[in-house]
Write an enzyme that holds these catalytic residues in place. Structure first.
Site, short mmCIF file in Angstrom:
data_model
loop_
_atom_site.label_atom_id
_atom_site.label_comp_id
_atom_site.label_asym_id
_atom_site.label_seq_id
_atom_site.Cartn_x
_atom_site.Cartn_y
_atom_site.Cartn_z
N ARG A 162 -55.88 48.00 29.31
CA ARG A 162 -55.49 46.75 29.96
C ARG A 162 -56.41 45.61 29.55
O ARG A 162 -56.34 44.51 30.12
CB ARG A 162 -55.50 46.93 31.49
CG ARG A 162 -54.28 46.32 32.17
CD ARG A 162 -54.22 46.58 33.66
NE ARG A 162 -55.02 45.64 34.43
CZ ARG A 162 -56.14 45.94 35.08
NH1 ARG A 162 -56.61 47.18 35.05
NH2 ARG A 162 -56.79 45.04 35.76
N LYS A 163 -57.26 45.83 28.57
CA LYS A 163 -58.19 44.80 28.10
C LYS A 163 -57.46 43.90 27.09
O LYS A 163 -57.69 43.97 25.89
CB LYS A 163 -59.42 45.44 27.48
CG LYS A 163 -60.24 46.26 28.47
CD LYS A 163 -61.40 46.98 27.79
CE LYS A 163 -62.18 47.83 28.78
NZ LYS A 163 -63.27 48.60 28.13
N THR A 164 -56.60 43.07 27.62
CA THR A 164 -55.80 42.18 26.79
C THR A 164 -56.19 40.73 27.04
O THR A 164 -56.86 40.41 28.03
CB THR A 164 -54.31 42.36 27.09
OG1 THR A 164 -54.10 42.19 28.49
CG2 THR A 164 -53.84 43.76 26.69
#
Length: 330
Positions: free
Chosen positions: A180-182
């Site tokens: 989820r590191k976007t």
């Protein structure tokens, strides 16, 4: 927007120099062949149009577009060129940009295929992928947004594909996944790039899968069992529950409490493979994810038949953009 289509009048009638003309609004409809963009149907048109509109609003002048006034609205052509090696991804976002700008048509070359690698593309060996036709002011308003999405989406796909190929070459059967590191506001583009590159997206947002990380457990008094059972009451049968674990014993507790996935976080490779084997002997149907500081270079050290998923934040945080340009034909 049509791909390899002749829905507009032929060039002699549509692009006469010096004449002002407005294309029929029907030409802004996006049409993508399944072969050229096989995953495009994942993107709901209303959602992608809303996102692209927001991107354009970040860049379009809030008052007068002086540059647009200078060039006017004559019908002109611009060619899309790929200028660095990589995997092509992001055709739907490129198309949607000029759809929102209005009165444009895109004709994609036959060689333009999402998921296709172009290893020989360079500044000296540019590859033509598409031609955009429309009022020149519209072309220039959409240019940077279209290139930004295409270059970044292709960058994610390129790095993802490199990792997937490493997994295949080592005969590992698991999934390479993102996290989820976007980039805020850019998640859909980057997640789409993961898929085009052959990787798994992981969860798309907080609601897609329950992930109980160390902060969740600590906030529940340190009880993994309590956190899992509380999550299960409201998530029911329709959502999986994953628990971030710092040790084999935590993974065992999580599985016994009903977790569907355990993440072995920040393990050294040999310890991870040893613990994953012990875990799978007792819980063969629970998914094991390895994560935490894993890179493309170190990923092979984590390959094991007992590890189902290897996730990397770098796939959407540390990718290089692919270089494209959109040039007015003159």
């Amino acid at each position: 927007v049509a791909i390899k289509s002749t829905t507009m009048a032929d060039d002699s009638n549509t692009a006469q120099s010096g004449k002002r003309r407005k294309l029929d609004e029907s030409t802004t409809t996006t049409t993508i062949t399944e072969e050229q963009s096989p995953l495009s149907s994942l993107l709901p048109p209303p959602q992608i149009r809303t996102i692209i509109t927001q991107y354009l609003q970040d860049d379009i002048p809030s008052h007068f577009d002086v540059g647009g006034h200078v060039v006017g609205n004559t019908i002109q052509k611009a060619e899309l060129w790929m200028k660095s090696p990589g995997v092509l991804a992001g055709i739907p976002f490129f198309n949607a940009t000029f759809d929102v700008c209005g009165s444009c048509q895109i004709t994609w070359e036959d060689i333009a295929m999402e998921g296709q690698s172009y290893p020989n593309a360079s500044g000296d060996n540019k590859i033509k992928l598409a031609t955009v036709t429309g009022p020149v002011s519209h072309l220039l308003r959409g240019e940077r947004t279209a290139l930004n999405t295409l270059s970044r989406c292709s960058g994610v796909a390129t790095l993802s594909n490199e990792c997937v190929q490493i997994a295949k070459s080592n005969q590992w059967k698991g999934l390479v996944a993102g996290t989820r590191k976007t980039t805020p506001g850019f998640r859909l583009v980057e997640k789409y790039g993961l898929l085009v590159g052959g990787a798994a997206t992981h969860r798309l947002d907080l609601s897609q899968m329950v992930m109980l990380k160390d902060n969740h457990v600590w906030a529940c008094g340190g009880s993994i069992e309590r956190a899992v059972k509380k999550a299960r009451v409201v998530s029911g049968f329709s959502q999986k529950i994953e628990v971030e674990c710092q040790s084999l014993s935590e993974a065992m507790i999580a599985a016994e409490a009903g977790a569907d996935v355990v993440m072995l976080d920040n393990f050294e490779p040999e310890q991870l493979k040893k613990d994953a084997k012990v875990f799978k002997e007792k819980f063969p149907h629970v998914t094991v994810e390895a994560s935490g500081g894993i890179t493309m270079e170190t990923m092979p050290d984590y390959f094991s038949e007992d590890v189902d998923v290897i996730s990397q934040g770098k796939l959407t945080q540390g990718y290089d953009c692919v270089d494209f340009s959109l040039k007015i034909v003159h």
